[in-house]
Design a protein around this motif. Structure first.
Motif, PDB file in Angstrom:
ATOM      1  N   ILE A 245      33.977  34.054  36.766  1.00 35.37           N
ATOM      2  CA  ILE A 245      34.999  33.075  37.151  1.00 35.37           C
ATOM      3  C   ILE A 245      36.374  33.725  37.201  1.00 35.37           C
ATOM      4  CG2 ILE A 245      36.178  30.960  36.441  1.00 35.37           C
ATOM      5  CD1 ILE A 245      33.404  30.507  37.606  1.00 35.37           C
ATOM      6  N   ASN A 246      36.664  34.578  36.218  1.00 29.07           N
ATOM      7  CA  ASN A 246      37.962  35.255  36.192  1.00 29.07           C
ATOM      8  C   ASN A 246      38.119  36.171  37.396  1.00 29.07           C
ATOM      9  OD1 ASN A 246      38.552  33.981  33.792  1.00 29.07           O
ATOM     10  ND2 ASN A 246      37.968  35.714  32.507  1.00 29.07           N
ATOM     11  N   ALA A 247      37.044  36.889  37.732  1.00 25.32           N
ATOM     12  CA  ALA A 247      37.094  37.777  38.896  1.00 25.32           C
ATOM     13  C   ALA A 247      37.274  36.978  40.178  1.00 25.32           C
ATOM     14  CB  ALA A 247      35.809  38.612  38.967  1.00 25.32           C
ATOM     15  N   ARG A 248      36.610  35.836  40.243  1.00 23.32           N
ATOM     16  CA  ARG A 248      36.735  34.976  41.419  1.00 23.32           C
ATOM     17  C   ARG A 248      38.164  34.443  41.556  1.00 23.32           C
ATOM     18  NH1 ARG A 248      33.489  31.203  44.522  1.00 23.32           N
ATOM     19  NH2 ARG A 248      34.598  29.270  44.904  1.00 23.32           N
ATOM     20  N   ALA A 249      38.756  34.043  40.423  1.00 25.40           N
ATOM     21  CA  ALA A 249      40.125  33.531  40.455  1.00 25.40           C
ATOM     22  C   ALA A 249      41.094  34.608  40.924  1.00 25.40           C
ATOM     23  CB  ALA A 249      40.514  33.017  39.077  1.00 25.40           C
ATOM     24  N   SER A 250      40.876  35.837  40.457  1.00 24.67           N
ATOM     25  CA  SER A 250      41.724  36.955  40.877  1.00 24.67           C
ATOM     26  C   SER A 250      41.578  37.225  42.374  1.00 24.67           C
ATOM     27  CB  SER A 250      41.352  38.207  40.078  1.00 24.67           C
ATOM     28  OG  SER A 250      42.067  39.334  40.546  1.00 24.67           O
ATOM     29  N   LEU A 251      40.321  37.210  42.837  1.00 24.42           N
ATOM     30  CA  LEU A 251      40.063  37.448  44.254  1.00 24.42           C
ATOM     31  C   LEU A 251      40.667  36.339  45.106  1.00 24.42           C
ATOM     32  CD1 LEU A 251      38.542  39.493  46.072  1.00 24.42           C
ATOM     33  CD2 LEU A 251      36.609  37.918  46.043  1.00 24.42           C
ATOM     34  N   GLN A 252      40.593  35.093  44.606  1.00 26.09           N
ATOM     35  CA  GLN A 252      41.147  33.957  45.344  1.00 26.09           C
ATOM     36  C   GLN A 252      42.652  34.110  45.536  1.00 26.09           C
ATOM     37  OE1 GLN A 252      40.056  30.066  43.827  1.00 26.09           O
ATOM     38  NE2 GLN A 252      41.913  29.142  44.652  1.00 26.09           N
ATOM     39  N   GLY A 253      43.335  34.555  44.483  1.00 26.74           N
ATOM     40  CA  GLY A 253      44.775  34.756  44.591  1.00 26.74           C
ATOM     41  C   GLY A 253      45.133  35.800  45.636  1.00 26.74           C
ATOM     42  N   GLU A 254      44.346  36.864  45.693  1.00 24.42           N
ATOM     43  CA  GLU A 254      44.617  37.924  46.664  1.00 24.42           C
ATOM     44  C   GLU A 254      44.184  37.508  48.069  1.00 24.42           C
ATOM     45  OE1 GLU A 254      43.109  41.682  45.296  1.00 24.42           O
ATOM     46  OE2 GLU A 254      43.563  41.172  43.218  1.00 24.42           O
ATOM     47  N   GLU A 291      43.589  48.152  47.454  1.00 26.57           N
ATOM     48  CA  GLU A 291      43.076  48.705  46.199  1.00 26.57           C
ATOM     49  C   GLU A 291      41.563  48.553  46.072  1.00 26.57           C
ATOM     50  OE1 GLU A 291      45.213  46.729  43.113  1.00 26.57           O
ATOM     51  OE2 GLU A 291      47.166  47.539  43.718  1.00 26.57           O
ATOM     52  N   ARG A 292      41.031  47.408  46.493  1.00 26.19           N
ATOM     53  CA  ARG A 292      39.589  47.162  46.383  1.00 26.19           C
ATOM     54  C   ARG A 292      38.786  47.866  47.470  1.00 26.19           C
ATOM     55  NH1 ARG A 292      38.376  42.334  43.322  1.00 26.19           N
ATOM     56  NH2 ARG A 292      40.263  41.213  42.696  1.00 26.19           N
ATOM     57  N   GLY A 293      39.449  48.243  48.530  1.00 31.79           N
ATOM     58  CA  GLY A 293      38.754  48.818  49.668  1.00 31.79           C
ATOM     59  C   GLY A 293      38.141  47.720  50.533  1.00 31.79           C
ATOM     60  N   LEU A 294      36.962  47.988  51.100  1.00 37.72           N
ATOM     61  CA  LEU A 294      36.293  47.005  51.948  1.00 37.72           C
ATOM     62  C   LEU A 294      35.622  45.951  51.077  1.00 37.72           C
ATOM     63  CD1 LEU A 294      35.483  46.247  54.875  1.00 37.72           C
ATOM     64  CD2 LEU A 294      33.413  47.617  54.557  1.00 37.72           C
TER      65      LEU A 294
END
Length: 502
Positions: A245-254, A291-294
């Motif tokens: 969930i935390n990773a998803r929230a971070s990805l959502q912000g980006e 930073e994450r790449g593809l």
């Protein structure tokens, strides 16, 4: 005598009732005759007392009603969120004091929106009321069943077991499974028989450092994992879920910033006929993060769907695709290319979707016949009439439609024959083992025969070998897409590769 004159003076300017409230009954009994007090003033005093008692009773009743409104759900009579949080706090305190484990269950009815949309909100309310009654029948009197709102319910199970914690988990699971079984039984809603399922998330009290809000959040996360697992399921929370969930929230912000930062790119995968002659391409969005790449599409596309970001992203894809079609008009090799663009259910559900497509094509001055929209099978299972109306509006100006990943969804053949399609796309999962799996071979052959019967084109995706192409050609499929002909690549690389085709 002076006392009677004083009384007389007061009564000339007011009423007996006012007099009663001014003078104490004992004083009256002293200054006037006992007979007059008994005949006139005492009944009035008793009436005033009665009125005060009635007023106090009404006040208590009103206070009780206000309290009920504040702490209970008006539709089901269950405790509401406010009372749930209060009882959960007491349950946590009790668990800490006695050492007995407890559990919190978060329940959400599956596809509840469908019953409101099809049978109406009155029937939906009946389902919620009967659900509440069944839930109360599944737990002990000491447990709490509450309605949070909508189709969401929570259950607090107290005093389950002492150590080991596994024993409490087993008990919570047993109650959860009883709830699943009970609520899956058919409901009689007026004249309608209805079958419902639900998803259940469970968290235990074991980590007593967590607040009530944190426990509710954890149960909520577990419930959504149950939804993701296919619904009609029960799942326990674990810390790994929180990490996801935390990773998803971070990805959502980006993801929300990716469009304005121009991190999205369109890749193009060629589509050819049986002579390897290019017919066009499918455009596929790629997110290249600094930073994450593809970032894989299966990570950010569902997130964009859930958050609504798919709408501006989808519009950007359409704008970019139409701009590319316009550029291709200048080259004889590409001027007849058709671009296939994937459209999400969220996009298609917009009331002005047809107008948006028309405006985009007009803005770029492209031939609408060069644009093909790819729909998923699951889209056709909802609001079929509305989808048909939108498709007919766009087909009237020349835009084509392809049903993507055909054979993997749940749409009925009844729906399929109604949709104004131009093409069926055979999913790569059937093409992959075409040469070695007789079942896949039979399915592909059936899809091609059916498409021909419905006067539809058919294209196979995921074609990677010459053997697969030859088998498809022998079955009557003459359009292909896959690594055998080219991977999805950026536009410059795509255009450079066109020289290798006949």
């Amino acid at each position: 005598m002076l006392g009677l004159e004083y009384i007389h003076t007061i009564t000339l300017n007011g009423t007996f009732e006012e007099l009663i409230y001014i003078l104490d009954p004992i004083v009256l009994a002293v200054i006037i005759s006992p007979a007059l007090y008994l005949l006139v003033f005492r009944p009035l005093n008793q009436q005033a007392v009665l009125e005060r008692q009635l007023a106090e009773a009404h006040s208590l009743e009103a206070d009780s009603e206000i309290e009920h409104l504040a702490f209970f759900d008006q539709l089901t009579g269950l405790p509401n969120r406010r009372l749930l949080v209060d009882r959960l706090q007491h349950a946590l305190a009790s668990s800490a004091r006695t050492g007995r484990e407890g559990a919190l269950l978060f329940l959400d009815l599956d596809n509840f929106k469908d019953i409101n949309d099809t049978l109406g909100h009155d029937i939906g309310d009946l389902l919620l009321q009967q659900t509440a009654q069944r839930l109360e029948g599944c737990v002990r009197k000491s447990d709490t069943v509450a309605r949070l709102g909508g189709d969401e319910f929570m259950v607090i199970l107290e005093g389950l077991r002492k150590q080991p914690i596994e024993a409490a988990a087993i008990r919570a699971k047993a109650v959860g499974e009883k709830i699943l079984a009970t609520l899956s039984q058919p409901y009689q809603l007026g004249k309608h028989e209805y079958h419902s399922t639900l998803s259940v998330g469970v968290t235990l009290f074991s980590d007593l450092g967590k607040s009530t809000n944190e426990l509710i959040k954890r149960a909520d996360i577990a419930m959504y994992q149950a939804k993701k697992a296919g619904r009609n399921a029960l799942i326990f929370f674990n810390p790994e879920m929180q990490d996801v969930i935390n990773a998803r929230a971070s990805l959502q912000g980006e993801l929300g910033k990716a469009l304005e930062k121009r991190q999205f790119h369109l890749y193009y995968q060629i589509q050819v006929d049986s002579s390897h002659h290019p017919l066009g391409a499918e455009v596929l969005i790629r997110w290249i993060h600094p930073e994450r790449g593809l970032v894989p599409p299966d990570q950010f596309i569902p997130l964009a769907e859930d958050t609504g970001l798919i709408l501006p992203i989808g519009q950007w894809v359409l704008e970019t695709a139409c701009a590319q079609l316009k550029a291709w008009e200048k080259d004889p090799l590409t001027r007849d290319f058709v671009l296939a663009v994937n459209v999400s259910a969220r996009q298609f559900g917009q009331v002005d979707f047809a107008a948006q497509i028309q405006a985009t094509a007009h803005r770029h001055a492209v031939n609408p016949r060069r644009l093909k929209l790819e729909l998923t099978e699951s889209m056709s299972a909802k609001n079929i009439e509305g989808i048909i109306t939108i498709m007919n509006t766009l087909k009237a100006i020349g835009i084509g439609f392809s049903l993507d990943d055909f054979g993997t969804g749940y749409s009925s053949l009844q729906h399929l024959k109604k949709l104004p399609l131009d093409q069926l796309k055979i999913d790569q999962s059937f093409v992959r083992d075409l040469a070695v799996d007789s079942s896949d071979n039979a399915i592909v052959r059936t899809i091609i025969v059916m498409a021909n019967s419905l006067d539809l084109d058919v294209i196979a995706e995921g074609v990677e070998t010459e053997e697969q192409q030859q088998l498809l050609m022998g079955m009557g499929c003459s359009r292909y897409q896959g690594y055998l002909f080219g991977k999805p690549v950026p536009i410059k690389e795509f255009e450079a590769s066109l020289g290798s085709f006949d």
